[in-house]
Structure formats: structure tokens, C-alpha cells
Design a protein around this motif. Structure first.
Motif, PDB file in Angstrom:
ATOM      1  N   VAL A 151      -7.377   3.599  -7.874  1.00 39.42           N
ATOM      2  CA  VAL A 151      -7.609   3.126  -8.462  1.00 39.42           C
ATOM      3  C   VAL A 151      -6.932   2.796 -10.111  1.00 39.42           C
ATOM      4  O   VAL A 151      -7.230   4.426  -9.885  1.00 39.42           O
TER       5      VAL A 151
ATOM      6  N   GLU B 224     -11.971   6.125  -6.416  1.00 33.56           N
ATOM      7  CA  GLU B 224     -13.876   5.025  -5.758  1.00 33.56           C
ATOM      8  C   GLU B 224     -13.511   5.264  -4.253  1.00 33.56           C
ATOM      9  O   GLU B 224     -12.210   5.575  -2.977  1.00 33.56           O
ATOM     10  N   GLN B 225     -14.807   4.698  -3.701  1.00 30.24           N
ATOM     11  CA  GLN B 225     -14.910   5.216  -2.300  1.00 30.24           C
ATOM     12  C   GLN B 225     -14.602   3.987  -2.046  1.00 30.24           C
ATOM     13  O   GLN B 225     -15.220   2.552  -1.979  1.00 30.24           O
ATOM     14  N   GLY B 226     -13.535   3.919  -0.156  1.00 25.89           N
ATOM     15  CA  GLY B 226     -13.920   2.803   0.303  1.00 25.89           C
ATOM     16  C   GLY B 226     -13.585   3.202   1.732  1.00 25.89           C
ATOM     17  O   GLY B 226     -14.940   3.734   2.250  1.00 25.89           O
ATOM     18  N   PRO B 227     -13.807   1.596   2.385  1.00 24.70           N
ATOM     19  CA  PRO B 227     -14.379   1.460   3.793  1.00 24.70           C
ATOM     20  C   PRO B 227     -13.584   2.424   4.382  1.00 24.70           C
ATOM     21  O   PRO B 227     -14.503   3.386   5.294  1.00 24.70           O
ATOM     22  N   ARG B 228     -12.259   3.828   4.138  1.00 26.68           N
ATOM     23  CA  ARG B 228     -12.064   4.475   5.097  1.00 26.68           C
ATOM     24  C   ARG B 228     -12.351   6.077   3.980  1.00 26.68           C
ATOM     25  O   ARG B 228     -11.155   6.980   4.930  1.00 26.68           O
TER      26      ARG B 228
ATOM     27  N   HIS C 287      -3.501   0.746  -2.796  1.00 30.82           N
ATOM     28  CA  HIS C 287      -3.439  -0.766  -2.294  1.00 30.82           C
ATOM     29  C   HIS C 287      -2.715  -1.733  -3.942  1.00 30.82           C
ATOM     30  O   HIS C 287      -3.361  -0.985  -5.369  1.00 30.82           O
TER      31      HIS C 287
ATOM     32  N   MET D 254     -12.002   7.622  -0.023  1.00 32.61           N
ATOM     33  CA  MET D 254     -11.484   8.002  -0.793  1.00 32.61           C
ATOM     34  C   MET D 254      -9.981   6.993  -1.691  1.00 32.61           C
ATOM     35  O   MET D 254      -9.641   7.071  -0.506  1.00 32.61           O
ATOM     36  N   ASN D 255     -10.284   6.091  -2.270  1.00 34.40           N
ATOM     37  CA  ASN D 255      -8.758   5.577  -2.334  1.00 34.40           C
ATOM     38  C   ASN D 255      -8.624   4.960  -4.216  1.00 34.40           C
ATOM     39  O   ASN D 255      -9.534   5.347  -5.030  1.00 34.40           O
TER      40      ASN D 255
ATOM     41  N   THR E 291      -3.907  -3.991  -5.152  1.00 35.31           N
ATOM     42  CA  THR E 291      -5.057  -4.374  -6.230  1.00 35.31           C
ATOM     43  C   THR E 291      -5.393  -3.321  -6.614  1.00 35.31           C
ATOM     44  O   THR E 291      -5.910  -3.709  -7.960  1.00 35.31           O
ATOM     45  N   GLY E 292      -5.029  -1.954  -6.614  1.00 42.53           N
ATOM     46  CA  GLY E 292      -5.891  -1.094  -7.796  1.00 42.53           C
ATOM     47  C   GLY E 292      -4.623  -0.513  -8.683  1.00 42.53           C
ATOM     48  O   GLY E 292      -4.551   0.176  -9.543  1.00 42.53           O
TER      49      GLY E 292
ATOM     50  N   TYR F  15       0.655  -1.586   0.126  1.00 48.01           N
ATOM     51  CA  TYR F  15       0.086   0.066   0.282  1.00 48.01           C
ATOM     52  C   TYR F  15       1.247   1.051  -0.153  1.00 48.01           C
ATOM     53  O   TYR F  15       2.114   1.134  -0.325  1.00 48.01           O
TER      54      TYR F  15
END
Length: 147
Positions: free
Chosen positions: A143, A134-138, A115, A140-141, A117-118, A100
Motif C-alpha cells: 500500500v 499491510e495484512q490483506g485477506p490472503r 491493488h 501481505m499487500n 486502491t493502494g 492489480y
């Protein structure tokens, strides 16, 4: 004849209680005598144009007209910005072992989590990349990260 169970200390406490009760009753009577009446006019307070409490009613000539439609309750909706979904940024930190890192957007100086994976291409710290959000659990992430 049996000895009284009231000790000196108990008698003193009872005297203090009676004295407090009398003083309270006297204060209550004094308040009732000194009160100027509890009419509604004596209890009303007004708010002036600066938000301060006053005892005089506001001047009707200074009154402002406000339409109910103009009052916004809550948070106003965000205006959508016409921006492309693809952003550019610089890799601030990336750990290959943990998979990450963080990318700092060049336009708004915001940091976004990325991450492994993105990722589309392999990245390292200091690389200039393009990415989508993209909206992540905590939050914006980043990707679709490409060099």
C-alpha cells in the motif's frame, strides 16, 4: 421322510470353520506354553542416546542434566527486526485493466500483491517504487505505492 437341507457345499464350509477354530485354539495354547512369562522386566524397552530401542537400561554416568526452562514447546517467537516500514521494490507485473499487480522487494526478493486502491502514483511494469506493507485477506499487500 424329508431330504436334509444341508448341501455338500454347506457341509464343507462348516468343516473348514471347525478346522480353523481348532488351529486357532492350538496356536493359542502353543503361545501360552512357549511364553517366558509376562513379567514387567521382559516388557520394558529403553531408548538410548541415539533414539534406538534397546533392552538394556542406559548408563547413569552418561545422563545429561536438562533444565525445564530450557525446553521450548511450540514455535519460538519471532524476533522483531528493526526495519523501516517503507520498502523499495520493482514492479514485476501490473495490469491496468484489472487493477492489480505484483511488486518484488529488492532486499528480500519477496513478491507482494498490489491493488490499484493502494497506489499513490500511477505505475507500470519495471518501475522502481517505495511501498508499505499491510495484512490483506490472503497475505501481505503493498500500500502507499509511490514511484
Amino acid at each position: 421322510m424329508a431330504k436334509s437341507r444341508d448341501t455338500f457345499n454347506k457341509k464343507e464350509k462348516e468343516k473348514k470353520r471347525q478346522k480353523k477354530k481348532q488351529e486357532k485354539q492350538q496356536r493359542k495354547e502353543e503361545r501360552q506354553e512357549n511364553s517366558s512369562g509376562s513379567s514387567l522386566d521382559n516388557m520394558i524397552a529403553y531408548v538410548d542416546e541415539n533414539g534406538n530401542l534397546t533392552d538394556t537400561p542406559p548408563d547413569p554416568d552418561k545422563k545429561k542434566k536438562v533444565k525445564a526452562e530450557d525446553i521450548v514447546i511450540g514455535i519460538p517467537p519471532k524476533e522483531k527486526e528493526d526495519e523501516s516500514p517503507v520498502r523499495t521494490g520493482r514492479v514485476e507485473f501490473f495490469n491496468d485493466e484489472k487493477g492489480y499487480g505484483f511488486i518484488k522487494d529488492t532486499d528480500k526478493q519477496e513478491k507482494f500483491f498490489v491493488h490499484v486502491t493502494g497506489l499513490v502514483d500511477e505505475i507500470q511494469e519495471g518501475d522502481i517504487v517505495t511501498f508499505e506493507l499491510e495484512q490483506g485477506p490472503r497475505g501481505m499487500n503493498a500500500v502507499q505505492v509511490k514511484k
